[in-house]
Design an enzyme around this catalytic site. Structure first.
Site, PDB file in Angstrom:
ATOM      1  N   SER A  20       0.856  -1.193   0.000  1.00  0.00           N
ATOM      2  CA  SER A  20       0.000   0.000   0.000  1.00  0.00           C
ATOM      3  C   SER A  20       0.886   1.235   0.000  1.00  0.00           C
ATOM      4  O   SER A  20       0.456   2.315   0.375  1.00  0.00           O
ATOM      5  CB  SER A  20      -0.906  -0.001   1.238  1.00  0.00           C
ATOM      6  OG  SER A  20      -0.125  -0.033   2.423  1.00  0.00           O
ATOM      7  N   ASN A 103      -1.354  -2.554  13.520  1.00  0.00           N
ATOM      8  CA  ASN A 103      -2.816  -2.453  13.554  1.00  0.00           C
ATOM      9  C   ASN A 103      -3.302  -1.214  14.306  1.00  0.00           C
ATOM     10  O   ASN A 103      -4.206  -0.515  13.849  1.00  0.00           O
ATOM     11  CB  ASN A 103      -3.419  -3.716  14.182  1.00  0.00           C
ATOM     12  CG  ASN A 103      -3.050  -4.959  13.392  1.00  0.00           C
ATOM     13  OD1 ASN A 103      -2.506  -4.844  12.296  1.00  0.00           O
ATOM     14  ND2 ASN A 103      -3.320  -6.124  13.936  1.00  0.00           N
ATOM     15  N   THR A 148     -41.469  22.152  -8.549  1.00  0.00           N
ATOM     16  CA  THR A 148     -41.599  20.829  -7.928  1.00  0.00           C
ATOM     17  C   THR A 148     -41.942  19.901  -9.093  1.00  0.00           C
ATOM     18  O   THR A 148     -42.643  20.328 -10.026  1.00  0.00           O
ATOM     19  CB  THR A 148     -42.706  20.778  -6.854  1.00  0.00           C
ATOM     20  OG1 THR A 148     -43.964  21.002  -7.486  1.00  0.00           O
ATOM     21  CG2 THR A 148     -42.514  21.817  -5.760  1.00  0.00           C
ATOM     22  N   SER A 270     -17.359  21.936 -28.241  1.00  0.00           N
ATOM     23  CA  SER A 270     -17.426  20.706 -29.020  1.00  0.00           C
ATOM     24  C   SER A 270     -16.378  20.745 -30.124  1.00  0.00           C
ATOM     25  O   SER A 270     -16.022  21.807 -30.616  1.00  0.00           O
ATOM     26  CB  SER A 270     -18.827  20.589 -29.620  1.00  0.00           C
ATOM     27  OG  SER A 270     -18.823  19.800 -30.775  1.00  0.00           O
ATOM     28  N   ASN A 278     -20.532  24.007 -23.287  1.00  0.00           N
ATOM     29  CA  ASN A 278     -21.006  22.898 -22.454  1.00  0.00           C
ATOM     30  C   ASN A 278     -20.600  23.066 -20.988  1.00  0.00           C
ATOM     31  O   ASN A 278     -19.457  23.419 -20.700  1.00  0.00           O
ATOM     32  CB  ASN A 278     -20.447  21.577 -22.976  1.00  0.00           C
ATOM     33  CG  ASN A 278     -20.933  21.253 -24.372  1.00  0.00           C
ATOM     34  OD1 ASN A 278     -22.048  21.637 -24.745  1.00  0.00           O
ATOM     35  ND2 ASN A 278     -20.108  20.603 -25.154  1.00  0.00           N
ATOM     36  N   GLU A 283     -21.088  18.744 -15.120  1.00  0.00           N
ATOM     37  CA  GLU A 283     -21.440  17.362 -15.484  1.00  0.00           C
ATOM     38  C   GLU A 283     -20.481  16.383 -14.806  1.00  0.00           C
ATOM     39  O   GLU A 283     -20.898  15.339 -14.302  1.00  0.00           O
ATOM     40  CB  GLU A 283     -21.384  17.191 -17.006  1.00  0.00           C
ATOM     41  CG  GLU A 283     -22.467  18.000 -17.703  1.00  0.00           C
ATOM     42  CD  GLU A 283     -22.270  18.025 -19.208  1.00  0.00           C
ATOM     43  OE1 GLU A 283     -23.032  17.369 -19.917  1.00  0.00           O
ATOM     44  OE2 GLU A 283     -21.340  18.694 -19.685  1.00  0.00           O
ATOM     45  N   GLN A 315      -6.837  -2.596   4.557  1.00  0.00           N
ATOM     46  CA  GLN A 315      -5.841  -1.759   3.894  1.00  0.00           C
ATOM     47  C   GLN A 315      -6.439  -1.039   2.680  1.00  0.00           C
ATOM     48  O   GLN A 315      -6.139   0.122   2.423  1.00  0.00           O
ATOM     49  CB  GLN A 315      -4.657  -2.631   3.464  1.00  0.00           C
ATOM     50  CG  GLN A 315      -3.619  -1.890   2.651  1.00  0.00           C
ATOM     51  CD  GLN A 315      -2.411  -2.752   2.360  1.00  0.00           C
ATOM     52  OE1 GLN A 315      -1.676  -3.100   3.273  1.00  0.00           O
ATOM     53  NE2 GLN A 315      -2.203  -3.104   1.104  1.00  0.00           N
ATOM     54  N   LYS A 318      -8.195   2.418   2.807  1.00  0.00           N
ATOM     55  CA  LYS A 318      -7.377   3.642   2.855  1.00  0.00           C
ATOM     56  C   LYS A 318      -7.336   4.321   1.495  1.00  0.00           C
ATOM     57  O   LYS A 318      -7.571   5.514   1.375  1.00  0.00           O
ATOM     58  CB  LYS A 318      -5.932   3.234   3.187  1.00  0.00           C
ATOM     59  CG  LYS A 318      -5.525   3.405   4.584  1.00  0.00           C
ATOM     60  CD  LYS A 318      -4.062   3.094   4.829  1.00  0.00           C
ATOM     61  CE  LYS A 318      -3.430   2.024   3.994  1.00  0.00           C
ATOM     62  NZ  LYS A 318      -2.154   1.526   4.502  1.00  0.00           N
TER      63      LYS A 318
HETATM   64  N1  ARG Z   1      -0.575  -1.963   5.697  1.00  0.00           N
HETATM   65  C1  ARG Z   1      -1.657  -2.327   6.550  1.00  0.00           C
HETATM   66  C2  ARG Z   1      -2.832  -1.389   6.363  1.00  0.00           C
HETATM   67  O1  ARG Z   1      -2.679  -0.420   5.727  1.00  0.00           O
HETATM   68  C3  ARG Z   1      -1.270  -2.300   7.985  1.00  0.00           C
HETATM   69  C4  ARG Z   1      -0.502  -3.508   8.297  1.00  0.00           C
HETATM   70  C5  ARG Z   1      -1.169  -4.442   9.157  1.00  0.00           C
HETATM   71  N2  ARG Z   1      -0.669  -5.701   8.749  1.00  0.00           N
HETATM   72  C6  ARG Z   1      -0.787  -6.802   9.456  1.00  0.00           C
HETATM   73  N3  ARG Z   1      -0.253  -7.839   8.971  1.00  0.00           N
HETATM   74  N4  ARG Z   1      -1.415  -6.872  10.582  1.00  0.00           N
HETATM   75  O2  ARG Z   1      -3.913  -1.628   6.831  1.00  0.00           O
END
Ligand code: ARG
Length: 477
Positions: A20, A103, A148, A270, A278, A283, A315, A318
């Site tokens: 990530s 975590n 309305t 266009s 436009n 839009e 993950q 996010k």
């Molecule tokens: N990269 C993870 C996240 O964005 C956090 C890592 C947690 N990974 C784990 N193996 N417990 O949520």
């Protein structure tokens, strides 16, 4: 770095699938701040000594302005820890992750990020509301049909329309405010799911990071993403409001309506039809609302069947959340530009208001004031509209003979659209006096919300200044 019980390194394709790191770049700043607070707390609770704390904090301080090597890591938490271990050596750097899990760390970073975003977005919505209030001040004499079922309903003022959206957006700012209180709680110290046997003090880290309180239960602190969802719901509400405004403005800027004109800088054209102007940003705002709704739904769907505890599925929420934030922020800015620069066509709106049968209720209410039961007045005016419609005339164009009732004829002859609007007396109705009053009160709301957000931002800034001070005391001590 973490693969103590696993043989070899992670498969390259799997790493690419798992990582990530791209979206985590937005979290780096918060991961560093959270780590600084955590290390200061570990030191104050005598879990690590001063030399450890100093070495780690020096590395974290450098990390603020350094390029962090992030290739080959699954996430920013791993990359930052690797950086710290490289700079502070394993005997010190290896202690940073004591009594902490990724975590609680990721939950912390997200709360810190969303907390800032709420302040930024609230400010932007307030700027848009300000634009609506200024525009409504300039359109207090702009009479238009209101709709309305997209059919002409009653006449009213364009300022009143704009004020309606100012109020809807104020409620969204209130929602952000409510949500802020629940976001502003620290999950740090919950560890992986069950807390820690080491004598940490969760209140110290919470205080150092400017949080109001703790997310106490360690399962709750690491498992829940309802704080993120709640934030996304509010962004969805903002986007839905903006999308409905966009829809109105697209319709009203058409040649058929011609109620507003968008300046050239806000329109596209266009490739083939030279005449086209436009309303593309509006839009796309409508379309981006669809993706914000879909993305929020994707977060809900991700969470809904997760077993309790952290699961890697979280993950992905996010990345989706960051996309929702980006799209919403851009859209609020676009709508502000549109509101600032749109040119109302007062004559066209007024002409349509005058031609329309939207005065029917105003006429019926004159009859009521003269003693007729409303249901009878409804019938009388309805029949009159039926006659006018069959002759393709406005009510004003009907002759005495066609109306065939001297009393009614006089009412219509003396009826003026401005007078009709001025005679509205109920609180919040569309008339100049009420709109003027509402603009004044809303300008005051604006000030008080701005002050509240500045106050919230100041608390965060002060906490971070204090954090920096403590960091320097340890580094330089
Ligand atoms: N990269 C993870 C996240 O964005 C956090 C890592 C947690 N990974 C784990 N193996 N417990 O949520």
């Amino acid at each position: 770095m973490y693969r103590s019980r696993l043989k070899g390194s992670l498969d390259k394709d799997v790493l690419g699938y798992l990582t990530s790191i791209e979206e985590d770049k937005s979290l780096l700043k918060y991961d560093i701040l959270g780590s600084i607070a955590h290390v200061i707390m570990l030191y104050e609770c005598k879990i690590i000594d001063r030399e450890d704390a100093k070495a780690i904090l020096l590395a974290l301080n450098d990390a603020m302005n350094d390029e962090i090597e992030s290739n080959n890591y699954e996430d920013i938490h791993e990359a930052l820890e690797a950086y710290v271990i490289k700079h502070a050596k394993i005997e010190h750097g290896g202690k940073m992750h004591t009594a902490r899990s990724r975590n609680d760390q990721v939950a912390l970073d997200l709360r810190l990020l969303i907390r800032d975003e709420i302040n930024i977005i609230s400010k932007r919505v307030l700027e848009l509301i300000h634009a609506l209030l200024v525009k409504s001040k300039n359109t207090l004499d702009c009479i238009m049909p209101m709709y309305t079922h997209l059919q002409q309903a009653q006449i009213g003022l364009f300022s009143h329309y704009l004020l309606a959206y100012a109020d809807m957006l104020f409620r969204d700012v209130e929602r952000l405010d409510d949500c802020y209180a629940r976001i502003n709680r620290s999950p740090l110290g919950a560890s992986a799911i069950g807390g820690t046997a080491l004598p940490i003090d969760r209140n110290i880290t919470a205080r150092l990071l400017g949080f109001n309180s703790l997310v106490e239960n360690s399962i709750d602190a690491t498992s829940n993403r309802d704080f993120m969802l709640e934030f996304c719901f509010v962004l969805t509400s903002i986007m839905i409001n903006l999308s409905r405004m966009a829809e109105d403005m697209i319709i009203w800027s058409s040649s058929e309506f011609g109620y507003i004109e968008l300046p050239d800088e806000l329109t596209s054209t266009s490739s083939i039809m030279p005449q086209k102007k436009n309303p593309c940003p509006l839009e796309l705002l409508r379309a981006r609302t669809a993706s914000v709704i879909g993305d929020t739904l994707a977060i809900m769907a991700t969470i809904k069947s997760l077993p309790t505890g952290y699961n890697r599925d979280l993950q992905d929420t996010k990345r989706i959340n960051l996309q929702i934030i980006r799209r919403s922020k851009e859209s609020i800015g676009i709508m502000k530009k549109v509101v600032d620069d749109l040119i109302p066509n007062k004559d066209k709106m007024q002409e349509n208001a005058k031609k329309s049968y939207a005065l029917a209720l105003d006429i019926a209410e004159i009859l009521v004031k003269d003693g007729k039961p409303f249901r009878e007045a409804h019938k009388i005016v309805g029949s009159l509209v039926m006659i006018a419609d069959s002759k393709r005339k406005s009510l004003y164009e009907l002759s005495k003979e066609e109306i065939n009732n001297e009393y009614l004829y006089n009412i219509i002859k003396n009826l003026d659209i401005k007078k009709a609007i001025d005679s509205r007396v109920s609180i919040g109705s569309s008339n100049r006096g009420e709109d003027e009053r509402m603009i004044i009160t809303r300008m005051k709301f604006l000030d008080s919300y701005n002050t509240k957000i500045e106050e919230r931002s100041r608390i965060i800034e002060d906490a971070f200044k204090e954090l920096e001070k403590r960091l320097h005391m340890i580094i330089n001590g």
